[in-house]
Design a protein around this motif. Sequence first.
Motif, PDB file in Angstrom:
ATOM      1  N   SER A 264     -10.145   2.879 -12.601  1.00 18.18           N
ATOM      2  CA  SER A 264     -10.610   3.307 -11.281  1.00 18.18           C
ATOM      3  C   SER A 264     -12.075   2.931 -11.079  1.00 18.18           C
ATOM      4  O   SER A 264     -12.479   2.442 -10.017  1.00 18.18           O
TER       5      SER A 264
ATOM      6  N   ALA B  59      -4.377   1.630  -3.964  1.00 21.54           N
ATOM      7  CA  ALA B  59      -3.694   1.841  -2.684  1.00 21.54           C
ATOM      8  C   ALA B  59      -4.711   2.106  -1.573  1.00 21.54           C
ATOM      9  O   ALA B  59      -4.575   1.598  -0.451  1.00 21.54           O
ATOM     10  N   GLY B  60      -5.757   2.882  -1.884  1.00 21.88           N
ATOM     11  CA  GLY B  60      -6.805   3.135  -0.896  1.00 21.88           C
ATOM     12  C   GLY B  60      -7.542   1.867  -0.528  1.00 21.88           C
ATOM     13  O   GLY B  60      -7.897   1.654   0.641  1.00 21.88           O
TER      14      GLY B  60
ATOM     15  N   GLN C 219       2.431   1.649  -3.448  1.00 26.27           N
ATOM     16  CA  GLN C 219       1.454   2.093  -4.450  1.00 26.27           C
ATOM     17  C   GLN C 219       1.046   3.548  -4.228  1.00 26.27           C
ATOM     18  O   GLN C 219       0.828   4.282  -5.196  1.00 26.27           O
ATOM     19  N   ALA C 220       0.913   3.970  -2.972  1.00 30.97           N
ATOM     20  CA  ALA C 220       0.564   5.368  -2.703  1.00 30.97           C
ATOM     21  C   ALA C 220       1.655   6.303  -3.214  1.00 30.97           C
ATOM     22  O   ALA C 220       1.366   7.348  -3.826  1.00 30.97           O
ATOM     23  N   ILE C 221       2.905   5.932  -2.974  1.00 27.19           N
ATOM     24  CA  ILE C 221       4.018   6.743  -3.480  1.00 27.19           C
ATOM     25  C   ILE C 221       4.028   6.737  -5.004  1.00 27.19           C
ATOM     26  O   ILE C 221       4.210   7.780  -5.655  1.00 27.19           O
TER      27      ILE C 221
ATOM     28  N   LEU D 136      -3.930   5.038  -7.155  1.00 24.25           N
ATOM     29  CA  LEU D 136      -4.293   5.591  -5.850  1.00 24.25           C
ATOM     30  C   LEU D 136      -5.517   4.867  -5.281  1.00 24.25           C
ATOM     31  O   LEU D 136      -5.594   4.597  -4.081  1.00 24.25           O
TER      32      LEU D 136
ATOM     33  N   LEU E 287      -5.463   0.044   1.808  1.00 25.67           N
ATOM     34  CA  LEU E 287      -5.506   0.663   3.132  1.00 25.67           C
ATOM     35  C   LEU E 287      -6.724   0.178   3.909  1.00 25.67           C
ATOM     36  O   LEU E 287      -6.628  -0.159   5.096  1.00 25.67           O
TER      37      LEU E 287
ATOM     38  N   ALA F 249       1.458   6.276  -6.966  1.00 23.13           N
ATOM     39  CA  ALA F 249       0.325   7.066  -7.458  1.00 23.13           C
ATOM     40  C   ALA F 249       0.631   8.555  -7.406  1.00 23.13           C
ATOM     41  O   ALA F 249       0.274   9.312  -8.313  1.00 23.13           O
ATOM     42  N   TRP F 250       1.309   8.997  -6.345  1.00 24.62           N
ATOM     43  CA  TRP F 250       1.656  10.408  -6.202  1.00 24.62           C
ATOM     44  C   TRP F 250       2.647  10.836  -7.282  1.00 24.62           C
ATOM     45  O   TRP F 250       2.515  11.914  -7.871  1.00 24.62           O
TER      46      TRP F 250
ATOM     47  N   MET G  35       0.824  -1.208   0.000  1.00 25.47           N
ATOM     48  CA  MET G  35       0.000   0.000   0.000  1.00 25.47           C
ATOM     49  C   MET G  35       0.860   1.261   0.000  1.00 25.47           C
ATOM     50  O   MET G  35       0.596   2.216  -0.738  1.00 25.47           O
ATOM     51  N   VAL G  36       1.928   1.264   0.815  1.00 25.54           N
ATOM     52  CA  VAL G  36       2.834   2.417   0.861  1.00 25.54           C
ATOM     53  C   VAL G  36       3.512   2.613  -0.491  1.00 25.54           C
ATOM     54  O   VAL G  36       3.590   3.741  -1.009  1.00 25.54           O
TER      55      VAL G  36
END
Length: 313
Positions: free
Chosen positions: A196, A58-59, A42-44, A55, A62, A46-47, A39-40
């Motif tokens: 999405s 990643a959500g 993928q969040a990075i 994102l 989470l 996505a950013w 998750m960490v």
Amino acid sequence: MKRQPPTHGRDHSHNHAVTATSANRRKLVAVLAITLSVMVVQAIGAWISGSLSLLADAGHMLTDSAGVAIALLAATLATRPATDLRTFGWQRAEILAALANATVLCAVGVLVIREAFLRWGAEPEVESGIMLGAAVLGAIANLVSLAILTKARGQSLNMRGAYLEVFGDLLGSVAVIAAAIVIMTTGWVRADAIASFAIGLLILPRAILLLKDVADVLLESTPKDVDLTRVREHIAGIPGVVDVHDLHAWTITSGVPVLSAHVVLDADEVDYELGCRTLDALDECLEGHFDVAHCTFQLEPKGHLRHERAVHD
């Protein structure tokens, strides 16, 4: 002094402490560690890449991590011993955890679908290479987690929920991979919004089904694998039984079904020998045909039937 009858050959102690979720605690811990790590990443990713689908994935991870953490907490509570105030202990904590998990999943699914619609009219820049790499890593991690949970998925609602969440994550990662490839080869960035939207559609149905199963337990519905008509027929078929009423079956938590019934015997009174013989027959009947872990029977002489009907009707 009236002689007390010897203890009957059945074990009346019922150990409700070990539930399916607590028995698979190590598996949940392993899945939680894998899911949080990916998750960490993928969040990075996505950013950096600007990918909404990554994102969203990643959500989703989470919420899965939160669900697994809640399940682990519930499993710990479920092992607490029963007391006079809570005669089944804290086993329903697992069901409440599944309820919280499903509720969060519903909220995330709606949010992801909403953001996908908003993204459709825009054409942001998306770094497809980073998006693809993070999605592939997520897919590999999800496959590992699925392998860990496969054998335990049918043991409880929480284990089933954890398995379905990881499976949904895998499908979400596949959708992100497909979108990244489309963007990489054609430059069509709306593929990110479509991925999405697909992830949102993957989340909602699973969450709704889990909510339905949780509601069945909380409403004390008859377990799906218990046919009360057949139960009644089997009990009525035991020699000496003339009627069965106030028959109930429900579930305390996943893997702990219970059943109670008033059984009317063809006798003017129920003595010790008749009671033991009938209880043995009832246990043998249910054990051979129904998966009911905890049964409670009230044995009544036929003269008591009129009084019972007057009370319960």
